[in-house]
Design a protein around this motif. Structure first.
Motif, mmCIF file in Angstrom:
data_model
loop_
_atom_site.group_PDB
_atom_site.id
_atom_site.type_symbol
_atom_site.label_atom_id
_atom_site.label_comp_id
_atom_site.label_asym_id
_atom_site.label_seq_id
_atom_site.Cartn_x
_atom_site.Cartn_y
_atom_site.Cartn_z
ATOM 1 N N LYS A 93 12.568 12.168 -11.000
ATOM 2 C CA LYS A 93 13.830 12.818 -11.345
ATOM 3 C C LYS A 93 15.032 11.886 -11.171
ATOM 4 O O LYS A 93 15.913 11.845 -12.014
ATOM 5 C CB LYS A 93 14.001 14.079 -10.485
ATOM 6 C CG LYS A 93 15.186 14.942 -10.894
ATOM 7 C CD LYS A 93 15.120 16.287 -10.188
ATOM 8 C CE LYS A 93 16.335 17.135 -10.501
ATOM 9 N NZ LYS A 93 16.192 18.478 -9.931
ATOM 10 N N CYS A 94 15.079 11.147 -10.045
ATOM 11 C CA CYS A 94 16.247 10.279 -9.838
ATOM 12 C C CYS A 94 15.880 8.807 -10.013
ATOM 13 O O CYS A 94 14.776 8.384 -9.700
ATOM 14 C CB CYS A 94 16.893 10.521 -8.469
ATOM 15 S SG CYS A 94 15.958 9.847 -7.088
ATOM 16 N N THR A 95 16.848 8.043 -10.516
ATOM 17 C CA THR A 95 16.593 6.647 -10.864
ATOM 18 C C THR A 95 16.265 5.750 -9.667
ATOM 19 O O THR A 95 15.345 4.947 -9.760
ATOM 20 C CB THR A 95 17.798 6.078 -11.638
ATOM 21 O OG1 THR A 95 18.243 7.072 -12.545
ATOM 22 C CG2 THR A 95 17.431 4.830 -12.391
ATOM 23 N N PRO A 96 17.012 5.852 -8.551
ATOM 24 C CA PRO A 96 16.704 4.921 -7.444
ATOM 25 C C PRO A 96 15.236 4.966 -7.040
ATOM 26 O O PRO A 96 14.613 3.934 -6.809
ATOM 27 C CB PRO A 96 17.596 5.420 -6.304
ATOM 28 C CG PRO A 96 18.693 6.170 -6.955
ATOM 29 C CD PRO A 96 18.123 6.748 -8.216
ATOM 30 N N PHE A 99 0.830 -1.213 0.000
ATOM 31 C CA PHE A 99 0.000 0.000 0.000
ATOM 32 C C PHE A 99 0.864 1.263 0.000
ATOM 33 O O PHE A 99 0.639 2.190 -0.776
ATOM 34 C CB PHE A 99 -0.920 -0.021 1.226
ATOM 35 C CG PHE A 99 -1.512 1.316 1.562
ATOM 36 C CD1 PHE A 99 -2.571 1.828 0.829
ATOM 37 C CD2 PHE A 99 -0.999 2.079 2.603
ATOM 38 C CE1 PHE A 99 -3.102 3.071 1.127
ATOM 39 C CE2 PHE A 99 -1.527 3.318 2.907
ATOM 40 C CZ PHE A 99 -2.580 3.817 2.171
ATOM 41 N N PHE A 100 1.890 1.281 0.869
ATOM 42 C CA PHE A 100 2.728 2.478 0.933
ATOM 43 C C PHE A 100 3.547 2.655 -0.335
ATOM 44 O O PHE A 100 3.782 3.769 -0.788
ATOM 45 C CB PHE A 100 3.627 2.447 2.170
ATOM 46 C CG PHE A 100 2.883 2.826 3.412
ATOM 47 C CD1 PHE A 100 2.362 4.097 3.540
ATOM 48 C CD2 PHE A 100 2.686 1.920 4.427
ATOM 49 C CE1 PHE A 100 1.647 4.460 4.674
ATOM 50 C CE2 PHE A 100 1.969 2.272 5.564
ATOM 51 C CZ PHE A 100 1.444 3.541 5.686
ATOM 52 N N LEU A 101 3.973 1.522 -0.936
ATOM 53 C CA LEU A 101 4.742 1.653 -2.174
ATOM 54 C C LEU A 101 3.844 2.123 -3.313
ATOM 55 O O LEU A 101 4.286 2.845 -4.199
ATOM 56 C CB LEU A 101 5.415 0.328 -2.528
ATOM 57 C CG LEU A 101 6.560 -0.092 -1.616
ATOM 58 C CD1 LEU A 101 7.316 -1.247 -2.250
ATOM 59 C CD2 LEU A 101 7.527 1.042 -1.345
ATOM 60 N N ASP A 102 2.584 1.708 -3.304
ATOM 61 C CA ASP A 102 1.646 2.232 -4.301
ATOM 62 C C ASP A 102 1.627 3.737 -4.235
ATOM 63 O O ASP A 102 1.610 4.433 -5.235
ATOM 64 C CB ASP A 102 0.217 1.737 -4.001
ATOM 65 C CG ASP A 102 -0.059 0.416 -4.678
ATOM 66 O OD1 ASP A 102 0.589 0.137 -5.694
ATOM 67 O OD2 ASP A 102 -0.932 -0.323 -4.187
ATOM 68 N N GLY A 143 12.393 9.644 -1.647
ATOM 69 C CA GLY A 143 13.020 8.397 -2.074
ATOM 70 C C GLY A 143 13.814 7.734 -0.961
ATOM 71 O O GLY A 143 13.794 6.517 -0.795
ATOM 72 N N GLN A 144 14.514 8.547 -0.167
ATOM 73 C CA GLN A 144 15.358 7.988 0.897
ATOM 74 C C GLN A 144 14.535 7.289 1.976
ATOM 75 O O GLN A 144 15.027 6.405 2.659
ATOM 76 C CB GLN A 144 16.199 9.095 1.542
ATOM 77 C CG GLN A 144 17.308 9.600 0.643
ATOM 78 C CD GLN A 144 17.755 10.992 1.039
ATOM 79 O OE1 GLN A 144 17.401 11.496 2.092
ATOM 80 N NE2 GLN A 144 18.548 11.621 0.188
ATOM 81 N N THR A 145 13.306 7.706 2.162
ATOM 82 C CA THR A 145 12.504 7.106 3.225
ATOM 83 C C THR A 145 11.441 6.149 2.694
ATOM 84 O O THR A 145 10.862 5.398 3.475
ATOM 85 C CB THR A 145 11.790 8.199 4.049
ATOM 86 O OG1 THR A 145 10.993 8.984 3.165
ATOM 87 C CG2 THR A 145 12.770 9.078 4.789
ATOM 88 N N ALA A 146 11.210 6.154 1.387
ATOM 89 C CA ALA A 146 10.183 5.265 0.827
ATOM 90 C C ALA A 146 10.412 3.791 1.173
ATOM 91 O O ALA A 146 9.444 3.045 1.342
ATOM 92 C CB ALA A 146 10.081 5.465 -0.687
ATOM 93 N N PRO A 147 11.683 3.317 1.271
ATOM 94 C CA PRO A 147 11.868 1.897 1.618
ATOM 95 C C PRO A 147 11.557 1.570 3.082
ATOM 96 O O PRO A 147 11.488 0.392 3.435
ATOM 97 C CB PRO A 147 13.349 1.643 1.326
ATOM 98 C CG PRO A 147 13.787 2.771 0.467
ATOM 99 C CD PRO A 147 12.948 3.937 0.869
ATOM 100 N N ILE A 186 11.463 1.909 -6.591
ATOM 101 C CA ILE A 186 10.183 1.689 -5.912
ATOM 102 C C ILE A 186 9.304 0.780 -6.764
ATOM 103 O O ILE A 186 8.641 -0.128 -6.273
ATOM 104 C CB ILE A 186 9.482 3.038 -5.618
ATOM 105 C CG1 ILE A 186 10.316 3.850 -4.625
ATOM 106 C CG2 ILE A 186 8.090 2.807 -5.038
ATOM 107 C CD1 ILE A 186 9.755 5.235 -4.336
ATOM 108 N N GLN A 187 9.352 1.012 -8.078
ATOM 109 C CA GLN A 187 8.591 0.175 -9.002
ATOM 110 C C GLN A 187 8.990 -1.301 -8.862
ATOM 111 O O GLN A 187 8.145 -2.185 -8.774
ATOM 112 C CB GLN A 187 8.845 0.685 -10.424
ATOM 113 C CG GLN A 187 8.293 -0.190 -11.531
ATOM 114 C CD GLN A 187 6.773 -0.142 -11.590
ATOM 115 O OE1 GLN A 187 6.143 0.735 -10.991
ATOM 116 N NE2 GLN A 187 6.181 -1.096 -12.267
ATOM 117 N N ARG A 188 10.311 -1.549 -8.796
ATOM 118 C CA ARG A 188 10.774 -2.951 -8.682
ATOM 119 C C ARG A 188 10.369 -3.550 -7.331
ATOM 120 O O ARG A 188 9.964 -4.702 -7.247
ATOM 121 C CB ARG A 188 12.292 -3.026 -8.837
ATOM 122 C CG ARG A 188 12.801 -2.584 -10.168
ATOM 123 C CD ARG A 188 12.396 -3.538 -11.305
ATOM 124 N NE ARG A 188 12.559 -2.864 -12.581
ATOM 125 C CZ ARG A 188 11.542 -2.370 -13.291
ATOM 126 N NH1 ARG A 188 10.307 -2.517 -12.894
ATOM 127 N NH2 ARG A 188 11.775 -1.747 -14.418
#
Lengths: 597, 176
Positions: free
Chosen positions: A457-460, A445-448, A504-508, A465-467
């Motif tokens: 803008k940045c690849t990671p 859910f959170f990754l959605d 991005g840094q906190t999404a994981p 997140i998609q992967r």
């Protein structure tokens, strides 16, 4: 000034408005008029009281009697009993679930008793659309003190000494941040209030803006004086129309009284504010993206340094703080850093406002001293898990935060302890989850959310997140191998280390914390092809409980694949081979005889 | 500006609309960072942001059309297509999610015969999701044209739609 014998406070926050407080207020006006009490009793529409679960809320002063779930039909009786006869209307009082006792005053309710309302001291107590009521509660005293007795350096030192840290999530010391902006060379400087509260499950900032907008304005005025700024912006979500409306009213009133604009309070200090409505992009909560958005561009973050303190809005030194941080400032200046230091822990001073929601009995807005154990928030203020189910996890900090398990319930809620557990303080969302919540599904859910909100803008962040999301999708369908869990963990760590901005840094974090505390649940999905919480649909089968089925044929008629068979008035059966798990039968069944298992 | 309309009446309406848009832009003259507020006001006026309006804004403000388009597509608030008469927003916040918002979405998609992000053929309903409405205590929540409906079940959500449908029928009957 008119004198009245009683005040009726009707909550006008978003929660209570949604449960019908406007109609209650109108009914009160009609009834008071009818009973000839409209000159003696005054109705005040306030901001959020925090106990949204029990709305609409009505409090009658001077006694402070707390009525909850008040409906239009209750009004004639309420007015007659309480205001004409002077008796408390028992049936509308809050009932403490544990003792089944009715509690007449809100300060005695467990939900409120454990709280320390400093930031929210005026929320639900004053009419946020009247500056006089704010001033009557010592409003703008701190501003007068700053302009009359303190140099900008004194102000910064006082904020530093208080130990106040940014309430937007990362917890950077506010005084230090102000100091950077104050020292930055340049004539023109900006202050910004970040009111782009985009975290799902969080509504603290909205409630502060709706309930006590002047405390934010006063905080910003003090900050502007300290760093030497004459212009500021409040960047608020367009999804919060009531907050924006009240901010605009507050701003106009402050200007009228000479508290905003040129030569404030007769001094040389000049400052004015613009309100900018965000256009819907979560990433704009990140400070560099927010500034790009104010400048009228796509809200994409840039790398730091240069930090906004040196090069912010239109390249000028800029100081950004979030709503709750600004709301703390006037209290600190008025009462002193020492007073503030008595609340909280050594490194995390003061209080924190949380939006307590999810599978907990008492939901709403709560303000607690830093360092309070999580258990107290959930079990004493929140009164435990809904339906007496088993506690499973608490999600703190929204999409950037983490899920903590039962083992962390005694953790102190402060910046350091939460960080060491893999979560963050975040802006203050606390979502409680019970045994029926699947942690793989929660991570998904959170990754959605972060996938949709990544600016690309940045690849990671864009690809990573998609992967991660694809791997979680596989797990939720029972695919993948146990080695994939390590792969997921490595990928998550890489994104955390390499993404450009805070998003991005906190999404994981939701992935990393669920892997850390609920790995067995992931393993059950992959190894046993089973979702223990009964959520991941691909791993469940629809089943008709023969004892409950009356053979009404409703399910067989709606089944699009003809998977349900059975004779009229006899229990039906679902053929799992044909079933596509659309759930139509479950919705059609009037006897709750269809279950997922 | 390539105006492709052949209908004279529509052409006149568009000229009038352009005049009003020029007035909106005029209000922001001489200020910095005004593209987003201009787009917000124009969208409020037209209901959405058609291509001709974006070109017109670009022409009037001197901002490149590509930049205007870039900003419009970045923010979820802006719509390039017209919306239905009733805009249904389904909250996808965490509290709503754990309280079953996915089932509400499914029920509404089924009831209206459209997917998320679409508008019904009769132009009456648009179905959208939103990150969080901030009424977490009432989860799961939807709003229809700003009115909030909380503590929903799939059946309750369907019932609300049928109430709106009968309201639409009544207003039509009044017109006749």
């Amino acid at each position: 000034m008119e004198l009245v014998r009683a005040h009726i406070l009707v909550c006008g926050g978003t929660g209570c408005t949604s449960s019908g407080s406007k109609a209650v207020q109108e009914a009160l006006h009609r009834e008071l008029k009818k009973q000839g009490l409209d000159k003696e009793v005054k109705i005040v529409e306030t901001g959020c009281h925090g106990f949204c679960e029990q709305g609409p809320l009505v409090i009658v002063y001077p006694e402070g009697t707390f009525y909850c779930q008040v409906q239009v039909e209750d009004i004639p009786e309420l007015v007659e009993e309480h205001l004409l006869k002077g008796r408390i209307l028992q049936r509308l009082l809050f009932t403490e679930p544990l003792t089944q006792e009715r509690v007449p005053h809100y300060k005695e309710i467990d939900f409120y008793r454990k709280q320390r309302r400093l930031v929210l001291r005026n929320c639900g107590y004053i009419d946020p659309e009247k500056i006089d009521e704010y001033i009557a509660r010592d409003g703008y005293v701190a501003l007068a003190k700053v302009l009359g007795e303190m140099t900008p350096e004194d102000v910064i030192e006082e904020i530093k000494a208080s130990g106040l840290r940014g309430r937007g999530g990362a917890g950077f010391p506010t005084g230090l941040k102000w100091g950077f902006a104050a020292q930055a060379p340049g004539e023109k400087k900006y202050v910004v209030c970040n009111a782009d509260e985009g975290d799902p499950g969080a509504f603290m900032d909205r409630s502060i803006l709706e309930g006590d907008p002047h405390c934010v304005l006063e905080g910003m005025l003090i900050g502007a004086y300290a760093i030497g700024s004459d212009e500021g912006y409040i960047y608020a979500r367009a999804e919060y129309p009531l907050a924006i409306k009240r901010l605009k009213i507050a701003l106009a009133q402050a200007r009228e009284l000479g508290l905003m604009g040129d030569n404030i309070l007769g001094t040389d200090f000049c400052f004015d504010l613009h309100i900018k409505e965000g256009a819907g992009a979560f990433v704009c909560g990140e400070e560099t993206a927010l500034m790009a958005s104010i400048e009228g561009q796509r809200g994409m973050p840039r790398s730091r340094p240069p930090f906004p303190a040196n090069s912010g809005l239109w390249g000028k030194p800029t100081n950004i703080n979030n709503v709750e941080t600004w709301a703390n400032v006037a209290n600190i200046i008025r009462n002193g850093a020492k007073w503030y230091g008595q609340f909280g822990t050594e490194k995390s001073k003061g209080t924190k406002v949380f939006a307590l929601t999810g599978k907990v009995k008492n939901t709403g807005l709560v303000e607690v001293p830093m360092g309070i154990p999580m258990r107290e928030i959930i079990y004493e203020i929140g009164d435990g898990i809904l339906g007496d189910k088993k506690f499973k996890a608490v999600q703190i900090g929204g999409p950037s935060g983490g899920c903590l398990s039962e083992g962390q319930l005694d953790l102190a809620v402060d910046y350091e302890s939460l960080g060491s557990a893999g979560a963050i303080m975040g802006s203050g969302g606390l979502v409680v989850m019970d045994e029926e919540t699947c942690m793989v599904d929660v991570a998904k859910f959170f990754l959605d959310f972060t996938r949709a909100e990544s600016c690309g803008k940045c690849t990671p962040c864009r690809e990573g997140i998609q992967r991660m999301r694809e791997m979680l999708q596989d797990f939720s369908e029972g695919k993948g191998s146990l080695e994939d869990l390590d792969k997921l963990e490595r990928l998550a760590q890489t994104i955390k280390d390499t993404a450009l901005c805070g998003l991005g840094q906190t999404a994981p974090n939701p992935v990393l914390t669920t892997l850390r505390y609920f790995r067995d649940e992931y393993e059950a999905h992959i190894r046993d092809k089973r979702c223990p919480a009964g959520v991941c649909r691909a791993l469940l089968t629809y089943y008709i409980v023969p004892e409950l089925c009356r053979g009404c044929t409703a399910c067989a008629r709606v089944c699009p694949t003809g998977a349900i068979t059975g004779k009229v008035k006899e229990p039906h059966v679902i053929d799992p081979e044909k079933c596509i798990k659309c759930g139509a039968c479950m919705e059609a069944c009037r006897f709750d005889s269809i279950i997922l298992k | 500006m390539n105006c492709s309309c052949t209908n004279g009446g529509e052409g006149e309406r568009r000229t009038a609309a352009q005049e009003n848009i020029a007035k909106i832009i005029g209000k922001f003259q001489g200020r910095q960072g005004t593209l987003i507020p201009i787009l917000q006001e124009v969208q409020e006026y037209l209901g959405y942001l058609p291509r001709w309006a974006l070109n017109f804004i670009a022409q009037q403000t001197g901002i490149r059309p590509a930049k205007v388009y870039g900003v419009v597509t970045f923010y979820t608030q802006f719509n390039l297509e017209p919306k239905g008469r009733y805009l249904i927003m389904i909250c996808q916040g965490t509290a709503c999610h754990v309280n079953g918002s996915a089932r509400i979405l499914e029920a509404l998609e089924d009831e209206l015969g459209i997917a998320e992000g679409e508008t019904t053929a009769d132009g009456n309903f648009t179905l959208e999701t939103v990150a969080c409405l901030g009424c977490c205590s009432l989860a799961p929540v939807i709003t229809i044209n700003g009115n909030t409906y909380g503590k929903l079940t799939p059946a309750k959500a369907r019932k609300i739609i049928s109430q709106y449908r009968s309201r639409i029928r009544e207003s039509k009957a009044e017109c006749i």
